[in-house]
Design a protein around this motif. Structure first.
Motif, PDB file in Angstrom:
ATOM      1  N   GLU B 105     -26.501   5.102 -24.241  1.00  0.00           N
ATOM      2  CA  GLU B 105     -26.529   5.163 -22.774  1.00  0.00           C
ATOM      3  C   GLU B 105     -27.856   5.735 -22.281  1.00  0.00           C
ATOM      4  OE1 GLU B 105     -21.841   5.723 -21.515  1.00  0.00           O
ATOM      5  OE2 GLU B 105     -22.976   7.494 -22.102  1.00  0.00           O
ATOM      6  N   ASN B 106     -28.379   6.715 -23.008  1.00  0.00           N
ATOM      7  CA  ASN B 106     -29.683   7.262 -22.663  1.00  0.00           C
ATOM      8  C   ASN B 106     -30.763   6.193 -22.776  1.00  0.00           C
ATOM      9  OD1 ASN B 106     -30.141  10.412 -22.231  1.00  0.00           O
ATOM     10  ND2 ASN B 106     -28.309  10.159 -23.466  1.00  0.00           N
ATOM     11  N   LEU B 107     -30.719   5.442 -23.880  1.00  0.00           N
ATOM     12  CA  LEU B 107     -31.709   4.379 -24.070  1.00  0.00           C
ATOM     13  C   LEU B 107     -31.555   3.309 -22.995  1.00  0.00           C
ATOM     14  CD1 LEU B 107     -31.484   4.099 -27.966  1.00  0.00           C
ATOM     15  CD2 LEU B 107     -33.391   5.034 -26.645  1.00  0.00           C
ATOM     16  N   ALA B 108     -30.312   3.017 -22.631  1.00  0.00           N
ATOM     17  CA  ALA B 108     -30.058   2.000 -21.607  1.00  0.00           C
ATOM     18  C   ALA B 108     -30.607   2.445 -20.247  1.00  0.00           C
ATOM     19  CB  ALA B 108     -28.561   1.711 -21.511  1.00  0.00           C
ATOM     20  N   LEU B 109     -30.486   3.738 -19.962  1.00  0.00           N
ATOM     21  CA  LEU B 109     -31.057   4.262 -18.713  1.00  0.00           C
ATOM     22  C   LEU B 109     -32.562   4.033 -18.699  1.00  0.00           C
ATOM     23  CD1 LEU B 109     -29.349   7.742 -18.185  1.00  0.00           C
ATOM     24  CD2 LEU B 109     -29.189   5.778 -16.666  1.00  0.00           C
ATOM     25  N   SER B 126     -25.683  -6.927 -25.958  1.00  0.00           N
ATOM     26  CA  SER B 126     -26.902  -7.494 -26.534  1.00  0.00           C
ATOM     27  C   SER B 126     -27.995  -6.443 -26.705  1.00  0.00           C
ATOM     28  CB  SER B 126     -27.400  -8.631 -25.642  1.00  0.00           C
ATOM     29  OG  SER B 126     -27.532  -8.158 -24.311  1.00  0.00           O
ATOM     30  N   GLU B 127     -27.894  -5.353 -25.934  1.00  0.00           N
ATOM     31  CA  GLU B 127     -28.946  -4.331 -26.030  1.00  0.00           C
ATOM     32  C   GLU B 127     -28.806  -3.512 -27.310  1.00  0.00           C
ATOM     33  OE1 GLU B 127     -29.282  -1.934 -22.383  1.00  0.00           O
ATOM     34  OE2 GLU B 127     -28.111  -3.514 -21.435  1.00  0.00           O
ATOM     35  N   ARG B 128     -27.562  -3.398 -27.766  1.00  0.00           N
ATOM     36  CA  ARG B 128     -27.296  -2.447 -28.848  1.00  0.00           C
ATOM     37  C   ARG B 128     -28.076  -2.767 -30.113  1.00  0.00           C
ATOM     38  NH1 ARG B 128     -22.078  -2.456 -26.287  1.00  0.00           N
ATOM     39  NH2 ARG B 128     -21.750  -0.393 -25.373  1.00  0.00           N
ATOM     40  N   ALA B 129     -28.220  -4.050 -30.436  1.00  0.00           N
ATOM     41  CA  ALA B 129     -28.939  -4.439 -31.651  1.00  0.00           C
ATOM     42  C   ALA B 129     -30.391  -3.963 -31.576  1.00  0.00           C
ATOM     43  CB  ALA B 129     -28.886  -5.953 -31.813  1.00  0.00           C
ATOM     44  N   ARG B 130     -30.968  -4.123 -30.384  1.00  0.00           N
ATOM     45  CA  ARG B 130     -32.359  -3.712 -30.189  1.00  0.00           C
ATOM     46  C   ARG B 130     -32.496  -2.194 -30.354  1.00  0.00           C
ATOM     47  NH1 ARG B 130     -35.833  -3.025 -25.546  1.00  0.00           N
ATOM     48  NH2 ARG B 130     -34.047  -3.218 -24.150  1.00  0.00           N
ATOM     49  N   TYR B 131     -31.554  -1.465 -29.768  1.00  0.00           N
ATOM     50  CA  TYR B 131     -31.606  -0.001 -29.860  1.00  0.00           C
ATOM     51  C   TYR B 131     -31.456   0.451 -31.310  1.00  0.00           C
ATOM     52  CZ  TYR B 131     -30.918  -0.186 -24.806  1.00  0.00           C
ATOM     53  OH  TYR B 131     -31.052  -0.453 -23.472  1.00  0.00           O
ATOM     54  N   ARG B 132     -30.561  -0.232 -32.026  1.00  0.00           N
ATOM     55  CA  ARG B 132     -30.339   0.134 -33.424  1.00  0.00           C
ATOM     56  C   ARG B 132     -31.636  -0.042 -34.214  1.00  0.00           C
ATOM     57  NH1 ARG B 132     -25.744  -2.673 -34.140  1.00  0.00           N
ATOM     58  NH2 ARG B 132     -24.487  -0.980 -33.296  1.00  0.00           N
ATOM     59  N   GLU B 133     -32.327  -1.129 -33.921  1.00  0.00           N
ATOM     60  CA  GLU B 133     -33.582  -1.406 -34.614  1.00  0.00           C
ATOM     61  C   GLU B 133     -34.635  -0.340 -34.281  1.00  0.00           C
ATOM     62  OE1 GLU B 133     -36.699  -5.011 -34.336  1.00  0.00           O
ATOM     63  OE2 GLU B 133     -34.579  -5.581 -34.284  1.00  0.00           O
ATOM     64  N   ASP B 139     -36.516   6.445 -38.521  1.00  0.00           N
ATOM     65  CA  ASP B 139     -36.194   6.930 -39.855  1.00  0.00           C
ATOM     66  C   ASP B 139     -35.535   8.323 -39.820  1.00  0.00           C
ATOM     67  OD1 ASP B 139     -36.007   6.378 -42.489  1.00  0.00           O
ATOM     68  OD2 ASP B 139     -37.984   7.151 -43.037  1.00  0.00           O
ATOM     69  N   LEU B 140     -34.700   8.539 -38.816  1.00  0.00           N
ATOM     70  CA  LEU B 140     -34.001   9.820 -38.726  1.00  0.00           C
ATOM     71  C   LEU B 140     -32.495   9.639 -38.920  1.00  0.00           C
ATOM     72  CD1 LEU B 140     -35.838  11.313 -35.601  1.00  0.00           C
ATOM     73  CD2 LEU B 140     -36.166  11.980 -37.974  1.00  0.00           C
ATOM     74  N   GLY B 141     -32.094   8.447 -39.315  1.00  0.00           N
ATOM     75  CA  GLY B 141     -30.684   8.178 -39.550  1.00  0.00           C
ATOM     76  C   GLY B 141     -29.870   8.065 -38.277  1.00  0.00           C
ATOM     77  N   LEU B 142     -30.528   7.762 -37.150  1.00  0.00           N
ATOM     78  CA  LEU B 142     -29.806   7.725 -35.873  1.00  0.00           C
ATOM     79  C   LEU B 142     -29.216   6.352 -35.580  1.00  0.00           C
ATOM     80  CD1 LEU B 142     -32.269   9.825 -33.689  1.00  0.00           C
ATOM     81  CD2 LEU B 142     -30.063  10.535 -34.594  1.00  0.00           C
ATOM     82  N   GLU B 143     -29.650   5.339 -36.351  1.00  0.00           N
ATOM     83  CA  GLU B 143     -29.234   3.966 -36.028  1.00  0.00           C
ATOM     84  C   GLU B 143     -27.727   3.757 -36.166  1.00  0.00           C
ATOM     85  OE1 GLU B 143     -31.451   4.879 -38.163  1.00  0.00           O
ATOM     86  OE2 GLU B 143     -31.015   4.159 -40.189  1.00  0.00           O
ATOM     87  N   SER B 144     -27.061   4.638 -36.919  1.00  0.00           N
ATOM     88  CA  SER B 144     -25.614   4.479 -37.086  1.00  0.00           C
ATOM     89  C   SER B 144     -24.844   5.380 -36.117  1.00  0.00           C
ATOM     90  CB  SER B 144     -25.233   4.826 -38.529  1.00  0.00           C
ATOM     91  OG  SER B 144     -25.662   6.139 -38.824  1.00  0.00           O
ATOM     92  N   ARG B 145     -25.576   6.065 -35.218  1.00  0.00           N
ATOM     93  CA  ARG B 145     -24.910   7.049 -34.354  1.00  0.00           C
ATOM     94  C   ARG B 145     -25.072   6.718 -32.874  1.00  0.00           C
ATOM     95  NH1 ARG B 145     -27.265  12.597 -36.779  1.00  0.00           N
ATOM     96  NH2 ARG B 145     -25.813  13.493 -35.284  1.00  0.00           N
TER      97      ARG B 145
END
Lengths: 299, 268
Positions: B105-109, B126-133, B139-145
């Motif tokens: 949600e922060n990234l979406a803002l 559709s945004e989520r895939a981009r944010y995950r990438e 490289d902080l392990g945040l992509e799964s959170r």
């Protein structure tokens, strides 16, 4: 004991109605992070506008709509005091609340207006509690659904961000002044809606009916949060929790009344309950020091 | 003039004017940044470094002077409107993100910065895939959170996310206000590394305040030193590459005229 259980549906109905009011409190207190005391006046404004319109022959749905808009307007006044004039939020709310006291007396041309369900067509009445409960349950479900969707929109997210971190929101291009306006207007609109429903249910509007509403609302929010804390973090569940909290509050109230405990003490108990529950997290933080809770700066 | 990204002219900002606490934070500040400049900013306490960034961001209006960003005068623009052109990271890791909202949600803002807010969804699938990438690149392990509350993250992780958010809409100017000062040395180094990469990848014009002279020398193509609300040292190119901490202390001493010993502790 039969009489005790017989009084429960009425308590649940009260819980639903005041639960709608508490949803308004939730929006300002939990989402916008503003303790908005306007609501003590807005409850009565909603009731007064609705009562006066219905008794002068206006369609009840239209009366509810206009009552709600009156609440929206009250929220706008508080916003003006707070955001445009820079008055602290709590004082801004108190100022509007005091204005509304006079305004409510003027609207009703007196201290109360009777809305008899025998004379006027209303949507619910405490004479027919089962019907009232059906109406209220549907209303609650609709409110939860609409707010759930709303706070998932861009505007809804921007309001949440504004309440959570104003500096960050402005840095992300959010007009926090406008978001506060939407939040306060929405909140007070919902509170006035609750007032308009309450006046139909109990059959009158009264100048005193909103007294302590903010505390009742906060108590409902807090009880609800305690109940659903371990169930789900979903926003819809949180909103439902406010209704659950309110219903529990009114069941307790009814119990206290039934056992002939002095009801004069109830507002003091509510206030203490709110003080204790709001105080606990603070004390925990103070005693617990740097334990968890977003306090970890390093690493 | 084409190559100028930011031009500050004669910026004056007084705090508590007319009282005993009056403080001239910016005293006729002039500064011009060229497109692609990565400028590090150093100076003692009260030199006006953060005040300069706040003036550019529009936290309040300046008393006088003009701020022109990429040819547009933004001096009178409110803070939330300037945000469209600016990426900002603050010293306090709590300040750049909304703690009670999810990472996504922060990234979406941030991805909607400068866009008119509507009843459209606050975040789309559709945004989520981009944010995950984007998060996996940290490289902080945040992509799964993605759906975790930002409040659950460490200061370093929050600063890294704030950096992503700041760079997301290709800002004309990236403002970093001692964004590693509250972090432990190891985390600070990681966040600086991420900063360097994001600035390079997006070719961002950057102003980075730091209290660490070594960092100020090691990063960027230009270094300025501020004192009493003005720029007193401005070095770039090869001259900057050759700088040492001792050089900086020397320069500061000369330019500030004898206050060297007072500020030495703060600067080193």
């Amino acid at each position: 004991m039969g009489n005790f259980f017989g009084s429960m549906p009425g308590a649940i109905a009260q819980g639903f109605i005041w639960g709608i009011m508490a949803i308004g409190v939730y929006i300002t207190f939990r989402i916008l992070d503003i303790a908005d005391l306007t609501v003590d006046g807005t409850v009565c404004t909603g009731a007064a506008v609705c009562a006066v319109l219905v008794t002068s022959g206006v369609n009840v749905w239209l009366a509810i709509l206009i009552a709600t808009l009156a609440g929206v307007l009250a929220g706008c006044i508080t916003w003006f005091f707070h955001v445009i004039l820079g008055i602290p939020a709590i004082l801004a709310g108190i100022l509007t609340q005091l204005m509304l006291w006079s305004l409510n007396l003027k609207i009703m041309s007196g201290a109360n207006v009777a809305v008899s369900s025998r004379t006027f067509k209303v949507l619910l009445t405490q004479i027919n509690v089962p019907m009232a409960l059906v109406f209220l349950a549907i209303t609650a479900a609709v409110i939860i659904a609409v707010l759930y969707l709303f706070f998932g929109t861009e505007i809804g997210c921007a309001i949440r961000a504004t309440g959570c971190n104003g500096a960050m929101s402005r840095a992300q291009g959010i007009n926090t002044d406008v978001m506060k306006l939407i939040g306060l207007a929405l909140s007070n609109g919902i509170v006035a809606l609750a007032g308009s429903i309450l006046c139909q249910y109990q059959g009158f509007s009264d100048i005193n009916m909103g007294k302590g509403a903010i505390v009742t609302g906060l108590a409902s929010v807090i009880i609800g949060e305690a109940v659903i804390k371990h169930i789900s973090k979903n926003f819809a569940v949180k909103l439902a929790g406010v209704f659950i909290g309110s219903i529990i509050y009114w069941i307790v109230y009814q119990t206290v009344v039934f056992f002939k405990v002095d009801t004069d003490l109830l507002k003091m108990l509510s206030a203490l309950l709110v003080a204790v529950f709001l105080g606990i997290p603070y004390l925990k933080k103070k005693i617990g020091g740097k334990k968890k809770k977003g306090g970890a700066v390093n690493g | 003039m084409d190559n100028v990204m930011l031009s500050l002219k004669g910026i004056v900002k007084k705090f508590n004017p007319g009282t005993v606490n009056e403080k001239v934070a910016l005293n006729g500040l002039d500064l011009t940044l060229e497109k692609g400049d990565f400028v590090t900013v150093i100076g003692g306490n009260g030199a006006g470094k953060s005040t300069m960034l706040n003036a550019i961001s529009g936290v309040w209006r300046v008393d006088s002077g003009s701020i022109v960003l990429d040819g547009v005068d933004i001096t009178a623009l409110p803070e939330y409107k300037r945000a469209k052109y600016l990426g900002r990271v603050f010293q306090d890791p709590m300040m750049g993100t909304a703690a009670d909202m999810q990472i996504e949600e922060n990234l979406a803002l941030a991805s909607r910065r400068g866009k008119r807010k509507t009843f459209a969804p606050g975040i789309r699938n559709s945004e989520r895939a981009r944010y995950r990438e984007m998060l996996s690149e940290l490289d902080l392990g945040l992509e799964s959170r993605l759906s975790e509350k930002v409040g659950m993250l460490s200061g370093g992780q929050r600063q890294a996310i704030t950096l992503l958010m700041a760079a997301m809409k290709q800002p004309k100017l990236l403002l970093l206000d001692e964004h590693t000062a509250a972090l432990d040395p190891k985390t600070a180094a990681t966040v600086l590394e991420i900063t360097e990469r994001i600035v390079k990848e997006n070719d961002l014009t950057t102003l980075m305040i730091t209290h660490n002279m070594r960092d100020a020398i090691a990063h960027g193509n230009r270094l300025i030193m501020m004192h009493e609300g003005k720029v007193i040292v401005d070095v770039s190119g090869e001259e900057k590459q050759r700088l040492t901490v001792e050089d900086l202390l020397e320069m500061f001493s000369k330019a500030s005229g004898g206050e060297f010993s007072n500020d030495r502790a703060i600067l080193s």
